[in-house]
Motif scaffolding. Sequence first.
Motif, PDB file in Angstrom:
ATOM      1  N   VAL A 151      24.386  28.670 -58.625  1.00  0.00           N
ATOM      2  CA  VAL A 151      25.714  29.253 -58.430  1.00  0.00           C
ATOM      3  C   VAL A 151      25.511  30.564 -57.689  1.00  0.00           C
ATOM      4  O   VAL A 151      24.732  31.412 -58.122  1.00  0.00           O
ATOM      5  CB  VAL A 151      26.429  29.514 -59.774  1.00  0.00           C
ATOM      6  CG1 VAL A 151      27.728  30.285 -59.545  1.00  0.00           C
ATOM      7  CG2 VAL A 151      26.720  28.207 -60.492  1.00  0.00           C
ATOM      8  N   GLY A 155      33.687  31.469 -62.885  1.00  0.00           N
ATOM      9  CA  GLY A 155      33.318  30.361 -63.753  1.00  0.00           C
ATOM     10  C   GLY A 155      31.830  30.228 -64.019  1.00  0.00           C
ATOM     11  O   GLY A 155      31.365  29.116 -64.331  1.00  0.00           O
ATOM     12  N   VAL A 175      31.082  28.564 -67.232  1.00  0.00           N
ATOM     13  CA  VAL A 175      31.267  27.114 -67.234  1.00  0.00           C
ATOM     14  C   VAL A 175      29.967  26.430 -66.807  1.00  0.00           C
ATOM     15  O   VAL A 175      29.543  25.423 -67.402  1.00  0.00           O
ATOM     16  CB  VAL A 175      32.429  26.705 -66.308  1.00  0.00           C
ATOM     17  CG1 VAL A 175      32.620  25.189 -66.318  1.00  0.00           C
ATOM     18  CG2 VAL A 175      33.720  27.402 -66.719  1.00  0.00           C
ATOM     19  N   ALA A 176      29.319  26.973 -65.771  1.00  0.00           N
ATOM     20  CA  ALA A 176      28.053  26.402 -65.307  1.00  0.00           C
ATOM     21  C   ALA A 176      26.970  26.522 -66.377  1.00  0.00           C
ATOM     22  O   ALA A 176      26.185  25.589 -66.594  1.00  0.00           O
ATOM     23  CB  ALA A 176      27.614  27.095 -64.024  1.00  0.00           C
ATOM     24  N   LEU A 196      26.763  24.495 -57.232  1.00  0.00           N
ATOM     25  CA  LEU A 196      27.949  24.487 -58.076  1.00  0.00           C
ATOM     26  C   LEU A 196      28.886  25.625 -57.678  1.00  0.00           C
ATOM     27  O   LEU A 196      28.433  26.755 -57.449  1.00  0.00           O
ATOM     28  CB  LEU A 196      27.567  24.651 -59.554  1.00  0.00           C
ATOM     29  CG  LEU A 196      26.465  23.737 -60.099  1.00  0.00           C
ATOM     30  CD1 LEU A 196      26.230  24.029 -61.572  1.00  0.00           C
ATOM     31  CD2 LEU A 196      26.815  22.279 -59.877  1.00  0.00           C
ATOM     32  N   PRO A 234      32.054  26.642 -59.609  1.00  0.00           N
ATOM     33  CA  PRO A 234      32.958  26.336 -60.726  1.00  0.00           C
ATOM     34  C   PRO A 234      34.090  27.361 -60.904  1.00  0.00           C
ATOM     35  O   PRO A 234      34.516  27.620 -62.031  1.00  0.00           O
ATOM     36  CB  PRO A 234      32.010  26.359 -61.925  1.00  0.00           C
ATOM     37  CG  PRO A 234      30.983  27.389 -61.564  1.00  0.00           C
ATOM     38  CD  PRO A 234      30.829  27.323 -60.061  1.00  0.00           C
ATOM     39  N   TYR A 250      37.595  29.492 -61.096  1.00  0.00           N
ATOM     40  CA  TYR A 250      38.952  29.250 -61.600  1.00  0.00           C
ATOM     41  C   TYR A 250      39.987  29.432 -60.494  1.00  0.00           C
ATOM     42  O   TYR A 250      41.127  29.003 -60.642  1.00  0.00           O
ATOM     43  CB  TYR A 250      39.267  30.202 -62.751  1.00  0.00           C
ATOM     44  CG  TYR A 250      38.564  29.840 -64.030  1.00  0.00           C
ATOM     45  CD1 TYR A 250      39.128  28.940 -64.926  1.00  0.00           C
ATOM     46  CD2 TYR A 250      37.331  30.398 -64.348  1.00  0.00           C
ATOM     47  CE1 TYR A 250      38.488  28.604 -66.104  1.00  0.00           C
ATOM     48  CE2 TYR A 250      36.683  30.073 -65.525  1.00  0.00           C
ATOM     49  CZ  TYR A 250      37.264  29.177 -66.404  1.00  0.00           C
ATOM     50  OH  TYR A 250      36.626  28.842 -67.579  1.00  0.00           O
ATOM     51  N   SER A 285      35.252  23.309 -58.345  1.00  0.00           N
ATOM     52  CA  SER A 285      36.514  23.193 -59.075  1.00  0.00           C
ATOM     53  C   SER A 285      37.619  22.726 -58.134  1.00  0.00           C
ATOM     54  O   SER A 285      37.686  23.141 -56.968  1.00  0.00           O
ATOM     55  CB  SER A 285      36.900  24.536 -59.688  1.00  0.00           C
ATOM     56  OG  SER A 285      35.958  24.966 -60.639  1.00  0.00           O
ATOM     57  N   PRO A 314      38.934  22.740 -63.276  1.00  0.00           N
ATOM     58  CA  PRO A 314      38.349  24.058 -63.555  1.00  0.00           C
ATOM     59  C   PRO A 314      38.202  24.290 -65.050  1.00  0.00           C
ATOM     60  O   PRO A 314      38.972  23.765 -65.860  1.00  0.00           O
ATOM     61  CB  PRO A 314      39.361  25.022 -62.938  1.00  0.00           C
ATOM     62  CG  PRO A 314      40.655  24.277 -62.941  1.00  0.00           C
ATOM     63  CD  PRO A 314      40.295  22.835 -62.704  1.00  0.00           C
ATOM     64  N   PRO A 365      33.289  22.398 -68.741  1.00  0.00           N
ATOM     65  CA  PRO A 365      31.839  22.182 -68.640  1.00  0.00           C
ATOM     66  C   PRO A 365      31.440  20.727 -68.819  1.00  0.00           C
ATOM     67  O   PRO A 365      30.456  20.272 -68.234  1.00  0.00           O
ATOM     68  CB  PRO A 365      31.270  23.066 -69.762  1.00  0.00           C
ATOM     69  CG  PRO A 365      32.412  23.394 -70.650  1.00  0.00           C
ATOM     70  CD  PRO A 365      33.638  23.335 -69.822  1.00  0.00           C
ATOM     71  N   LEU A 369      31.905  19.135 -65.458  1.00  0.00           N
ATOM     72  CA  LEU A 369      30.884  19.632 -64.539  1.00  0.00           C
ATOM     73  C   LEU A 369      29.543  18.964 -64.827  1.00  0.00           C
ATOM     74  O   LEU A 369      28.837  18.520 -63.911  1.00  0.00           O
ATOM     75  CB  LEU A 369      30.772  21.152 -64.654  1.00  0.00           C
ATOM     76  CG  LEU A 369      29.759  21.847 -63.733  1.00  0.00           C
ATOM     77  CD1 LEU A 369      30.029  21.523 -62.267  1.00  0.00           C
ATOM     78  CD2 LEU A 369      29.787  23.364 -63.948  1.00  0.00           C
TER      79      LEU A 369
END
Length: 405
Positions: free
Chosen positions: A231, A240, A243-244, A305, A307, A309, A330, A350, A353, A356
């Motif tokens: 990321v 995010g 999230v990753a 990635l 991710p 929002y 996302s 979004p 996880p 993802l």
Amino acid sequence: MPIIAICNRPSKEIWRRSDDRMKNQENDTLGCGNFDMKRVVIAHPSPDLYGSDRMVLESVRAVANTHRVLFILPADGPLADRLKEVGAEIMIMPTPVLRKSLLSPSGLLTLAWRTLTVLPRMVALLRRQRPIALYVNTITIPLWIVAGRLARVRVVCHAHEAEQYLPSLMRRLLTAPVRLAHHVVANSDVCLRTLVGAGVSGDRVSVVYNGVPDHDEVKPPREAPQGRLVVVGRLSPRKGCDVAVRAVALLRARGRDVTLTLVGSVFPGYEWFEEQLRDLAGDGVVFAGFQDPVTPFVDDADIVLVPSYGESFGNVAVEAMLAERPVVASDVQGLDEIIQTGRTGLLIPPGDPQALAAAVESLLDDWPHALDLARSGRNAACERFAIARYHSDIVRVLSAPIASA
């Protein structure tokens, strides 16, 4: 030779000395420049090298051959070094940048005081420079738009924001100064819709997609994946990153030997978020910090990635596509203008996880399909987001006659 004028505190005496220094330096500069070249003043809120910072650097590259560029920053930083390389003159002038921390009674008082202190000097600077245009990069430095109008300079505002989820009143307040600009550049259709929805006249807005430099030689992706994820971007709740991190924890719990590298740092004042991320991160998560260039980290990844929002555009997604790496992003705002899910990458909800992790797992389990996505992504990015197209669009916007409002 580029010039750096530094003014650290807005006290009366320091501002007086700073104004004198700036006038002297401007006179010195005028003595060594090309008198036939027209001047453009560019104001930008950050000295870093993230998305909008890299794009404004490309804007300078676009106009530096035909215009003399005075670039104004609020502080010194890595962007200044890049600007020097392309021939921009640099002036450091602390000016208010809209942050959430200002949305409080004490913050608004601070903003009002800074406005009264700085605005007259901004207007005076523009009147001395007499540029053909003032290019204000992002809507987070609205005082420059006001200063440009007071100095009777053509103002072009380049919007990189699409704050669709703010309350309507807040969006209108945020974009109110943008309505003073003679012309507005939006970096995506969603940015355009957000501006128009907040009261900016659509007749004054042009959509110019970001351009991302391509590398002539692409490092081929691995024939077999090693589970390396990356990321790239600010460590912030909006991006995010958490999230990753959670998705990697899920994958490792399933026996997947995956690793995640987070390439980026926090805004001052957001150190708490990095602490939370570090507490959340388990084995397999590496904090690489700010890096320039980021290309080696993208090249080393199997999957990139994004991710976030919310993104008005998403440079990192394009950089990954140009590097011929499969992208999982996302399904938000500008990212869905970049990626066609199932054709040039994968889009997932979004903040999820589980989704993802499932998307990453599907690519690792069908690597030939992942490589097909990566190849299609590179072809699409080369066609749609070429840097030469971006340069020509920016020159066109700055050179075109703009009607007064």
